[in-house]
Design a protein around this motif. Structure first.
Motif, PDB file in Angstrom:
ATOM      1  N   GLY A   1     -17.575  33.846 -37.304  1.00 19.80           N
ATOM      2  CA  GLY A   1     -17.374  32.403 -37.163  1.00 19.80           C
ATOM      3  C   GLY A   1     -18.646  31.639 -36.896  1.00 19.80           C
ATOM      4  N   LEU A   2     -19.523  32.207 -36.068  1.00 16.29           N
ATOM      5  CA  LEU A   2     -20.766  31.508 -35.744  1.00 16.29           C
ATOM      6  C   LEU A   2     -21.615  31.300 -36.986  1.00 16.29           C
ATOM      7  CD1 LEU A   2     -21.805  33.168 -32.361  1.00 16.29           C
ATOM      8  CD2 LEU A   2     -20.898  30.878 -32.730  1.00 16.29           C
ATOM      9  N   MET A   3     -21.589  32.264 -37.913  1.00 16.05           N
ATOM     10  CA  MET A   3     -22.396  32.126 -39.119  1.00 16.05           C
ATOM     11  C   MET A   3     -21.912  30.983 -39.994  1.00 16.05           C
ATOM     12  SD  MET A   3     -23.334  35.964 -40.342  1.00 16.05           S
ATOM     13  CE  MET A   3     -21.660  36.464 -40.665  1.00 16.05           C
ATOM     14  N   TYR A   4     -20.628  30.612 -39.833  1.00 17.13           N
ATOM     15  CA  TYR A   4     -20.075  29.534 -40.647  1.00 17.13           C
ATOM     16  C   TYR A   4     -19.819  28.271 -39.812  1.00 17.13           C
ATOM     17  CZ  TYR A   4     -19.592  32.997 -44.290  1.00 17.13           C
ATOM     18  OH  TYR A   4     -19.864  33.959 -45.230  1.00 17.13           O
ATOM     19  N   GLY A   5     -20.438  28.227 -38.635  1.00 16.31           N
ATOM     20  CA  GLY A   5     -20.338  27.020 -37.822  1.00 16.31           C
ATOM     21  C   GLY A   5     -18.983  26.810 -37.180  1.00 16.31           C
ATOM     22  N   MET A   6     -18.247  27.887 -36.916  1.00 13.67           N
ATOM     23  CA  MET A   6     -16.919  27.731 -36.322  1.00 13.67           C
ATOM     24  C   MET A   6     -17.005  27.108 -34.930  1.00 13.67           C
ATOM     25  SD  MET A   6     -14.029  30.631 -35.499  1.00 13.67           S
ATOM     26  CE  MET A   6     -13.686  31.045 -37.206  1.00 13.67           C
ATOM     27  N   SER A   7     -16.154  26.122 -34.675  1.00 13.65           N
ATOM     28  CA  SER A   7     -16.109  25.466 -33.376  1.00 13.65           C
ATOM     29  C   SER A   7     -15.142  26.211 -32.461  1.00 13.65           C
ATOM     30  CB  SER A   7     -15.620  24.023 -33.545  1.00 13.65           C
ATOM     31  OG  SER A   7     -14.284  24.024 -34.037  1.00 13.65           O
ATOM     32  N   ALA A   8     -15.083  25.778 -31.190  1.00 14.64           N
ATOM     33  CA  ALA A   8     -14.128  26.368 -30.257  1.00 14.64           C
ATOM     34  C   ALA A   8     -12.701  26.124 -30.753  1.00 14.64           C
ATOM     35  CB  ALA A   8     -14.321  25.772 -28.871  1.00 14.64           C
ATOM     36  N   PHE A   9     -12.475  24.954 -31.353  1.00 11.17           N
ATOM     37  CA  PHE A   9     -11.141  24.643 -31.888  1.00 11.17           C
ATOM     38  C   PHE A   9     -10.770  25.639 -32.993  1.00 11.17           C
ATOM     39  CE2 PHE A   9      -8.555  22.556 -35.158  1.00 11.17           C
ATOM     40  CZ  PHE A   9      -7.444  22.209 -34.407  1.00 11.17           C
TER      41      PHE A   9
ATOM     42  N   PHE B   1     -22.949  33.670 -26.130  1.00 11.18           N
ATOM     43  CA  PHE B   1     -24.323  33.169 -26.124  1.00 11.18           C
ATOM     44  C   PHE B   1     -25.098  33.621 -24.887  1.00 11.18           C
ATOM     45  CE2 PHE B   1     -23.111  29.508 -29.109  1.00 11.18           C
ATOM     46  CZ  PHE B   1     -23.664  30.158 -30.205  1.00 11.18           C
ATOM     47  N   SER B   2     -24.401  33.826 -23.810  1.00 15.82           N
ATOM     48  CA  SER B   2     -25.108  34.314 -22.612  1.00 15.82           C
ATOM     49  C   SER B   2     -25.569  35.760 -22.819  1.00 15.82           C
ATOM     50  CB  SER B   2     -24.181  34.221 -21.392  1.00 15.82           C
ATOM     51  OG  SER B   2     -23.160  35.208 -21.448  1.00 15.82           O
ATOM     52  N   ARG B   3     -24.822  36.531 -23.623  1.00 18.51           N
ATOM     53  CA  ARG B   3     -25.195  37.916 -23.902  1.00 18.51           C
ATOM     54  C   ARG B   3     -26.193  38.013 -25.053  1.00 18.51           C
ATOM     55  NH1 ARG B   3     -23.781  40.413 -19.293  1.00 18.51           N
ATOM     56  NH2 ARG B   3     -21.527  40.308 -18.871  1.00 18.51           N
ATOM     57  N   TYR B   4     -26.119  37.043 -25.978  1.00 26.19           N
ATOM     58  CA  TYR B   4     -27.003  37.030 -27.151  1.00 26.19           C
ATOM     59  C   TYR B   4     -27.762  35.706 -27.223  1.00 26.19           C
ATOM     60  CZ  TYR B   4     -24.153  41.016 -28.653  1.00 26.19           C
ATOM     61  OH  TYR B   4     -23.512  42.227 -28.714  1.00 26.19           O
ATOM     62  N   PRO B   5     -28.636  35.444 -26.270  1.00 29.62           N
ATOM     63  CA  PRO B   5     -29.336  34.149 -26.244  1.00 29.62           C
ATOM     64  C   PRO B   5     -30.232  33.941 -27.471  1.00 29.62           C
ATOM     65  CG  PRO B   5     -30.316  35.685 -24.670  1.00 29.62           C
ATOM     66  CD  PRO B   5     -29.043  36.317 -25.136  1.00 29.62           C
ATOM     67  N   GLY B   6     -30.704  35.040 -28.059  1.00 30.24           N
ATOM     68  CA  GLY B   6     -31.546  34.892 -29.247  1.00 30.24           C
ATOM     69  C   GLY B   6     -30.799  34.253 -30.408  1.00 30.24           C
ATOM     70  N   VAL B   7     -29.506  34.518 -30.489  1.00 30.21           N
ATOM     71  CA  VAL B   7     -28.688  33.917 -31.549  1.00 30.21           C
ATOM     72  C   VAL B   7     -28.586  32.411 -31.329  1.00 30.21           C
ATOM     73  CG1 VAL B   7     -26.398  33.858 -32.596  1.00 30.21           C
ATOM     74  CG2 VAL B   7     -27.410  36.047 -31.929  1.00 30.21           C
ATOM     75  N   ARG B   8     -28.314  32.021 -30.071  1.00 31.64           N
ATOM     76  CA  ARG B   8     -28.229  30.591 -29.753  1.00 31.64           C
ATOM     77  C   ARG B   8     -29.556  29.902 -30.060  1.00 31.64           C
ATOM     78  NH1 ARG B   8     -27.878  30.491 -24.030  1.00 31.64           N
ATOM     79  NH2 ARG B   8     -30.133  30.768 -24.249  1.00 31.64           N
ATOM     80  N   ASP B   9     -30.670  30.503 -29.663  1.00 33.88           N
ATOM     81  CA  ASP B   9     -31.981  29.891 -29.906  1.00 33.88           C
ATOM     82  C   ASP B   9     -32.276  29.791 -31.403  1.00 33.88           C
ATOM     83  OD1 ASP B   9     -32.231  29.807 -27.185  1.00 33.88           O
ATOM     84  OD2 ASP B   9     -33.585  31.532 -27.045  1.00 33.88           O
TER      85      ASP B   9
ATOM     86  N   ALA C   1      -5.901  29.381 -26.278  1.00 27.11           N
ATOM     87  CA  ALA C   1      -6.200  28.015 -25.886  1.00 27.11           C
ATOM     88  C   ALA C   1      -7.658  27.680 -26.208  1.00 27.11           C
ATOM     89  CB  ALA C   1      -5.948  27.834 -24.386  1.00 27.11           C
ATOM     90  N   ARG C   2      -7.906  26.394 -26.459  1.00 30.89           N
ATOM     91  CA  ARG C   2      -9.257  25.986 -26.825  1.00 30.89           C
ATOM     92  C   ARG C   2     -10.248  26.282 -25.691  1.00 30.89           C
ATOM     93  NH1 ARG C   2     -11.011  19.987 -29.088  1.00 30.89           N
ATOM     94  NH2 ARG C   2     -13.220  20.443 -29.387  1.00 30.89           N
ATOM     95  N   GLY C   3      -9.822  26.083 -24.447  1.00 30.76           N
ATOM     96  CA  GLY C   3     -10.710  26.347 -23.325  1.00 30.76           C
ATOM     97  C   GLY C   3     -11.103  27.809 -23.253  1.00 30.76           C
ATOM     98  N   GLU C   4     -10.143  28.682 -23.529  1.00 25.48           N
ATOM     99  CA  GLU C   4     -10.435  30.122 -23.524  1.00 25.48           C
ATOM    100  C   GLU C   4     -11.420  30.468 -24.644  1.00 25.48           C
ATOM    101  OE1 GLU C   4      -8.004  34.408 -23.607  1.00 25.48           O
ATOM    102  OE2 GLU C   4      -6.923  32.492 -23.841  1.00 25.48           O
ATOM    103  N   ALA C   5     -11.227  29.834 -25.809  1.00 29.25           N
ATOM    104  CA  ALA C   5     -12.140  30.077 -26.924  1.00 29.25           C
ATOM    105  C   ALA C   5     -13.546  29.605 -26.581  1.00 29.25           C
ATOM    106  CB  ALA C   5     -11.636  29.360 -28.182  1.00 29.25           C
ATOM    107  N   GLN C   6     -13.645  28.458 -25.906  1.00 24.47           N
ATOM    108  CA  GLN C   6     -14.953  27.949 -25.512  1.00 24.47           C
ATOM    109  C   GLN C   6     -15.617  28.905 -24.524  1.00 24.47           C
ATOM    110  OE1 GLN C   6     -16.533  24.927 -26.703  1.00 24.47           O
ATOM    111  NE2 GLN C   6     -18.147  26.214 -25.850  1.00 24.47           N
ATOM    112  N   ASP C   7     -14.828  29.493 -23.647  1.00 27.63           N
ATOM    113  CA  ASP C   7     -15.373  30.475 -22.694  1.00 27.63           C
ATOM    114  C   ASP C   7     -15.905  31.703 -23.441  1.00 27.63           C
ATOM    115  OD1 ASP C   7     -14.734  28.831 -20.597  1.00 27.63           O
ATOM    116  OD2 ASP C   7     -12.852  29.863 -20.108  1.00 27.63           O
TER     117      ASP C   7
END
Length: 921
Positions: A756-764, A785-793, A773-779
């Motif tokens: 999903g991240l490669m295709y810009g998937m949102s929490a929704f 990203f906390s485990r893979y900060p290089g991906v976020r950067d 739930a959307r909140g769970e997906a956001q978590d």
């Protein structure tokens, strides 16, 4: 005949502002709209009209405001970035020698309308340069419209009817019915162009539509009757005046001498480098009508009508050409000598079919220098056609030239030509340049890559169109029936324009070494490879497909019966109108997805959105899926077997997706579903002949591996280096568990995030995908990203680079331009940002498999009797191979595919063997 060009300056200023990205000069001043208008003006100057004027709206109210105070009341104030470009635009227009016309109390449209009708009455050929559809009401003999942004031209009643569905004399009534939201003119509610054209086709005029308003049924009839009182005013507001009192006539609008110093200052200030270089050159570069003694002379068909976004044009590459028709041996010998003496030549074939595997050769054209070419007819068979040279003897004479690998050949979409010549006994070596691919690599999204579009953009030249010589629709004729004079103008121009395009595009690529490498090392070597794969074709089991069609038909009938039962009545599952009425009016299900017009949608997305609320949408989706498989594959594929080869031959398009991924069509073999049992069954029908096997090779999770390479994230690199299941390893990292402790749901969540991240998937989107739930997906995403900060950067870095440069790149240097990355519209900008993240990965994957195909094909050269490459599907290559050669093939192809790129993580290639594609995949 004298020519007058009337430029709708206000229209082009706004259109250029919204069409082009927010460009700025070195001082930070906005220049996008100015750049667009200046390019358009330069294009018109190249046409050398006798009279020309630049017409803009004067400040203050007009007579329309007095008739209707709300006229244009909803227009927003001019954006500051645009306002800043108005004064320099007027300075440049005046310095170029144009007369700027502003008349108070009326609009620019009315001034143009008056001058246009006066010009036509004075026997002057009038061209109105605009993007405003309202001007279609003025089209008549002597008055044409041209849109230099799109390249469209309306020069007669037929062109207007084709575009709008009504005649020019009906356009005012057409506009009155529809209204105009831009000008705040309310029309008949829900009356779009199709409805307005239908009414006028039936009743002829607005007055007759009004007279028959009671005869029009349904809601749209009610809307018409509610609008009757305002329609006469609408007609007045949309009618362009043609009797404005002016102090001048068309013949007063002669172009004045240029103010070179002012132009030099303004071009330098705003960074218009090509305009600066052309400043000392003459405004036009038309050819000398008496210069040639050649048998057929090319026409420029609206010479140099470049678009506003056109590249800088070398005038020497935009003049009409001079062309030979080769019908006797002395002419042939003369051209053979020219071809032998040239380092390179452009060529093009003419045939009687678009299918290269069945097309019969009708003729060949050549060019060795821009502006000169020849057509060699070989198969024109119309009554009275002149005698032509014998095809077999001609091909024999040409064979050494085409077979010489040191003689560089240049084509436009030349893979088609290679097919046709091979089937006629001529193998082409030394195919060195393809203008379609030059354009595609240089900028995949700047334009379409067909010859007509490229000639307009890079040469400022309008080519003769196929339908100009062969007709279109029911009246179209085969090229073999086209008269030789017409065929020569069209065909020789194709070779000539191909050569000109190469001369224009090659320096652009040479100036960008990374792009030049993509073109030379990936795209061009792939052309003969794809030609061979297409020619190989693939064997199918037609009986198996018929059995599948029968099964699909039974299940479709069962779905129809189930849908009728759920609905409580019969209805057509194939009718969006009936389905919409049933779902949203009778069953009262919510319309969560709308069409662009605001109506409830019944497309796949809309049905998925309500599938959990009622069983019927899910049954409709099942029915549609079965129907698509049946119509697209199980019914159609047996009909597409080539009678000469007994195989199905798809066609691969290199210049389709901007990311560089190959597209397959006629038939499209890349869209067969792989995640359903029915899709996999279709693969069972792709078979090997007796004594052979099907072998499939597939890159494993290649885009995720490219993500690891590009992001350099330590955790992601470590997960791939361990060789473990990447989704389970990701889940273990994200949820802080060992691999053995990861649950099925946790692995599924990790997989959804990875892709999903490669295709810009949102929490929704993730929430909907996982049913959480959307909140769970956001978590989940935050934890990832906390485990893979290089991906976020990496993602943020890529977005910023895209915003700064306007493009992103693959590992190999392919550029993917993102025109909306700095768009004012948030939705467009967000879409471009998602593409910026995905494009480097998808584009790099495309580059890798192309490199692999070239290397594998080179190795196969010595083994073509034992193995054939028959399919390429995204990250997969499929082969037909002798049973005794399977192990050798698996070893060699796997190694070459794995070595197609050197990434920070290993490329892994899976392979399988079977009697058919389904077993091997």
């Amino acid at each position: 005949m004298k020519r007058l060009v009337l430029i709708d300056g206000s229209s082009y200023l706004y259109r250029a502002f919204h069409a082009l990205p927010p460009l700025n000069n070195e001082a930070g001043e906005p220049t996008g709209a100015l750049f667009g208008v200046v390019n358009m003006l330069r294009a018109h100057l190249k046409e050398q009209p006798d009279y020309i004027a630049f017409v803009v709206d004067a400040p203050g109210p007009t007579f329309r405001d007095e008739l209707y105070p709300a006229y244009k009341a909803n227009r927003q104030a001019m954006p500051d970035d645009l306002r800043a470009q108005v004064e320099p635009m007027c300075e440049i227009v005046q310095a170029l020698g144009f007369r700027i016309l502003r008349i108070g109390g009326v609009e620019a449209d009315d001034v143009i309308g008056t001058l246009a009708t006066q010009g036509a009455a004075d026997d002057i050929e009038v061209t109105i340069s605009t993007g405003d559809k309202d001007f279609a009401q003025l089209v008549r003999p002597g008055i044409a419209l041209v849109n230099t942004m799109s390249g469209s031209r309306y020069d007669g009643e037929a062109a207007v009817v084709e575009k709008f569905g009504v005649r020019p004399d009906q356009i005012v009534d057409f506009l009155a019915l529809m209204g105009d939201s831009v000008d705040n003119i309310p029309g008949v509610e829900k009356c779009g162009p199709k409805t307005a054209a239908k009414w006028l086709g039936e009743f002829g005029t607005l007055d007759n539509v009004i007279a028959h308003a009671d005869d029009i049924k349904g809601k749209i009839g009610e809307n018409l009757r509610a609008a009757l009182s305002r329609l006469p005013l609408n007609r007045t507001l949309t009618t362009i005046k043609t009797d404005v009192a002016l102090d001048y006539r068309p013949r007063d609008l002669v172009l004045q001498p240029r103010d070179v110093e002012t132009l030099r200052r303004l071009y330098a200030r705003y960074g218009f480098k090509q305009a600066l270089r052309e400043l000392e050159a003459p405004a036009g570069a038309a050819g000398d009508d008496d210069a040639g003694k050649i048998s057929v002379r090319g026409t420029a068909a609206g010479y140099a009508r470049g678009s506003v976004a056109a590249e800088a044009v070398d005038p020497a590459l935009a003049v009409p050409g001079q062309y030979d028709c080769i019908v006797d041996d002395p002419q042939l010998q003369g051209w053979l000598a020219k071809l032998r003496g040239a380092d390179a030549f452009a060529f093009d074939v003419e045939t009687d079919s678009l299918d290269p595997m069945r097309a019969d050769l009708v003729g060949i054209s050549f060019a060795v220098e821009p502006g000169h070419g020849a057509y060699l007819p070989l198969g024109h068979t119309y009554p009275g056609a002149p005698a032509q040279l014998p095809r077999a003897a001609v091909l024999e004479a040409l064979r050494p030239l085409f077979a010489d690998p040191l003689k560089r050949k240049i084509g436009q979409h030349g893979k088609y030509d290679l097919h046709v010549l091979r089937r006629h006994g001529v193998d082409v070596r030394g195919y060195a340049d393809d203008t379609m691919l030059e354009s595609f690599v240089y900028n995949a999204t700047a334009t379409r890559h067909d010859m007509d579009s490229l000639a307009r953009r890079y040469l400022g030249y309008d080519t003769i169109k196929y339908e100009d010589v062969a007709g279109k629709g029911a009246k179209a004729i085969s090229f073999a029936q086209v008269a030789l004079d017409d065929a020569t103008r069209y065909a020789a121009e194709d070779a000539d324009v191909t050569l000109r395009l190469h001369r224009a595009l090659a320096p652009k690529l040479a100036a960008e070494p990374a792009l030049e490498r993509v073109y030379r090392e990936i795209e061009m070597p792939l052309v003969p490879v794809l030609e061979r794969v297409e020619a190989n074709g693939v064997l199918i089991d037609a009986d198996e497909l018929r059995r599948q069609s029968n099964d699909l038909g039974k299940r479709m009938l069962a779905a129809q019966q189930k849908a009728t039962e759920l609905a409580g009545r019969s209805f057509s599952l194939d009718s969006p109108k009936q389905l919409g009425q049933l779902l949203f009016e009778e069953l009262k299900l919510p319309a969560l997805v709308k069409t662009p017009s605001g109506a409830p949608s019944t497309n796949e997305e809309a049905l998925e959105a309500i599938a959990d609320l009622h069983e019927l949408p899910r049954v409709i989706l099942e029915y549609r899926g079965l129907a698509k498989l049946r119509s697209t594959y199980t019914d159609k594929l047996p009909e597409m077997v080539n009678p000469d080869t007994g195989r199905v031959h798809t066609s691969y398009h290199q210049a389709g997706a901007a990311t560089g991924r190959l597209a397959s069509n006629d038939p499209n073999l890349q869209n067969i579903p792989i995640r359903t049992d029915d899709g996999r069954r279709i693969r069972d029908a792709f078979i090997a002949p007796a004594g052979r096997k099907i072998v499939s090779f597939d890159y494993s999770q290649i885009e995720l591996r490219i993500m690891a390479h590009l992001s350099e994230d330590a955790g992601l690199l470590r997960a791939f280096e361990s060789g473990a299941d990447i989704h389970r390893a990701t889940a273990a990292e994200v949820f802080g568990k060992s691999l053995d402790e990861v649950s099925g749901n946790e692995r599924r969540a990790a997989k959804a995030i990875n892709f999903g991240l490669m295709y810009g998937m949102s929490a929704f989107g993730l929430a909907r995908n996982l049913g959480i739930a959307r909140g769970e997906a956001q978590d989940y995403i935050a934890l990832y990203f906390s485990r893979y900060p290089g991906v976020r950067d990496f993602m943020e870095r890529t977005r910023q680079q895209a915003r700064d440069r306007g493009f992103v790149e693959t590992v190999f240097g392919r550029r993917l331009y993102l025109e909306n990355i700095n768009a004012r519209n948030q939705g467009l900008r967000a879409g471009a940002e998602r593409a910026a993240i995905n494009a480097p990965m998808q584009g790099t994957a495309a580059d890798i498999i192309k490199r692999a195909m070239v290397d594998v094909d080179d190795w196969l050269e010595a083994h073509r009797s034992q193995a054939l490459m028959v399919l390429q599907v995204h990250d997969e290559l499929v082969f037909e191979v002798d049973a005794g050669f399977v192990d050798t093939l698996r070893t060699e192809v796997s190694a070459r595919m794995a070595a197609a790129a050197q990434l920070r993580v290993p490329l892994v290639v899976d392979s399988g063997v079977g009697e058919n594609w389904g077993q091997a995949h």
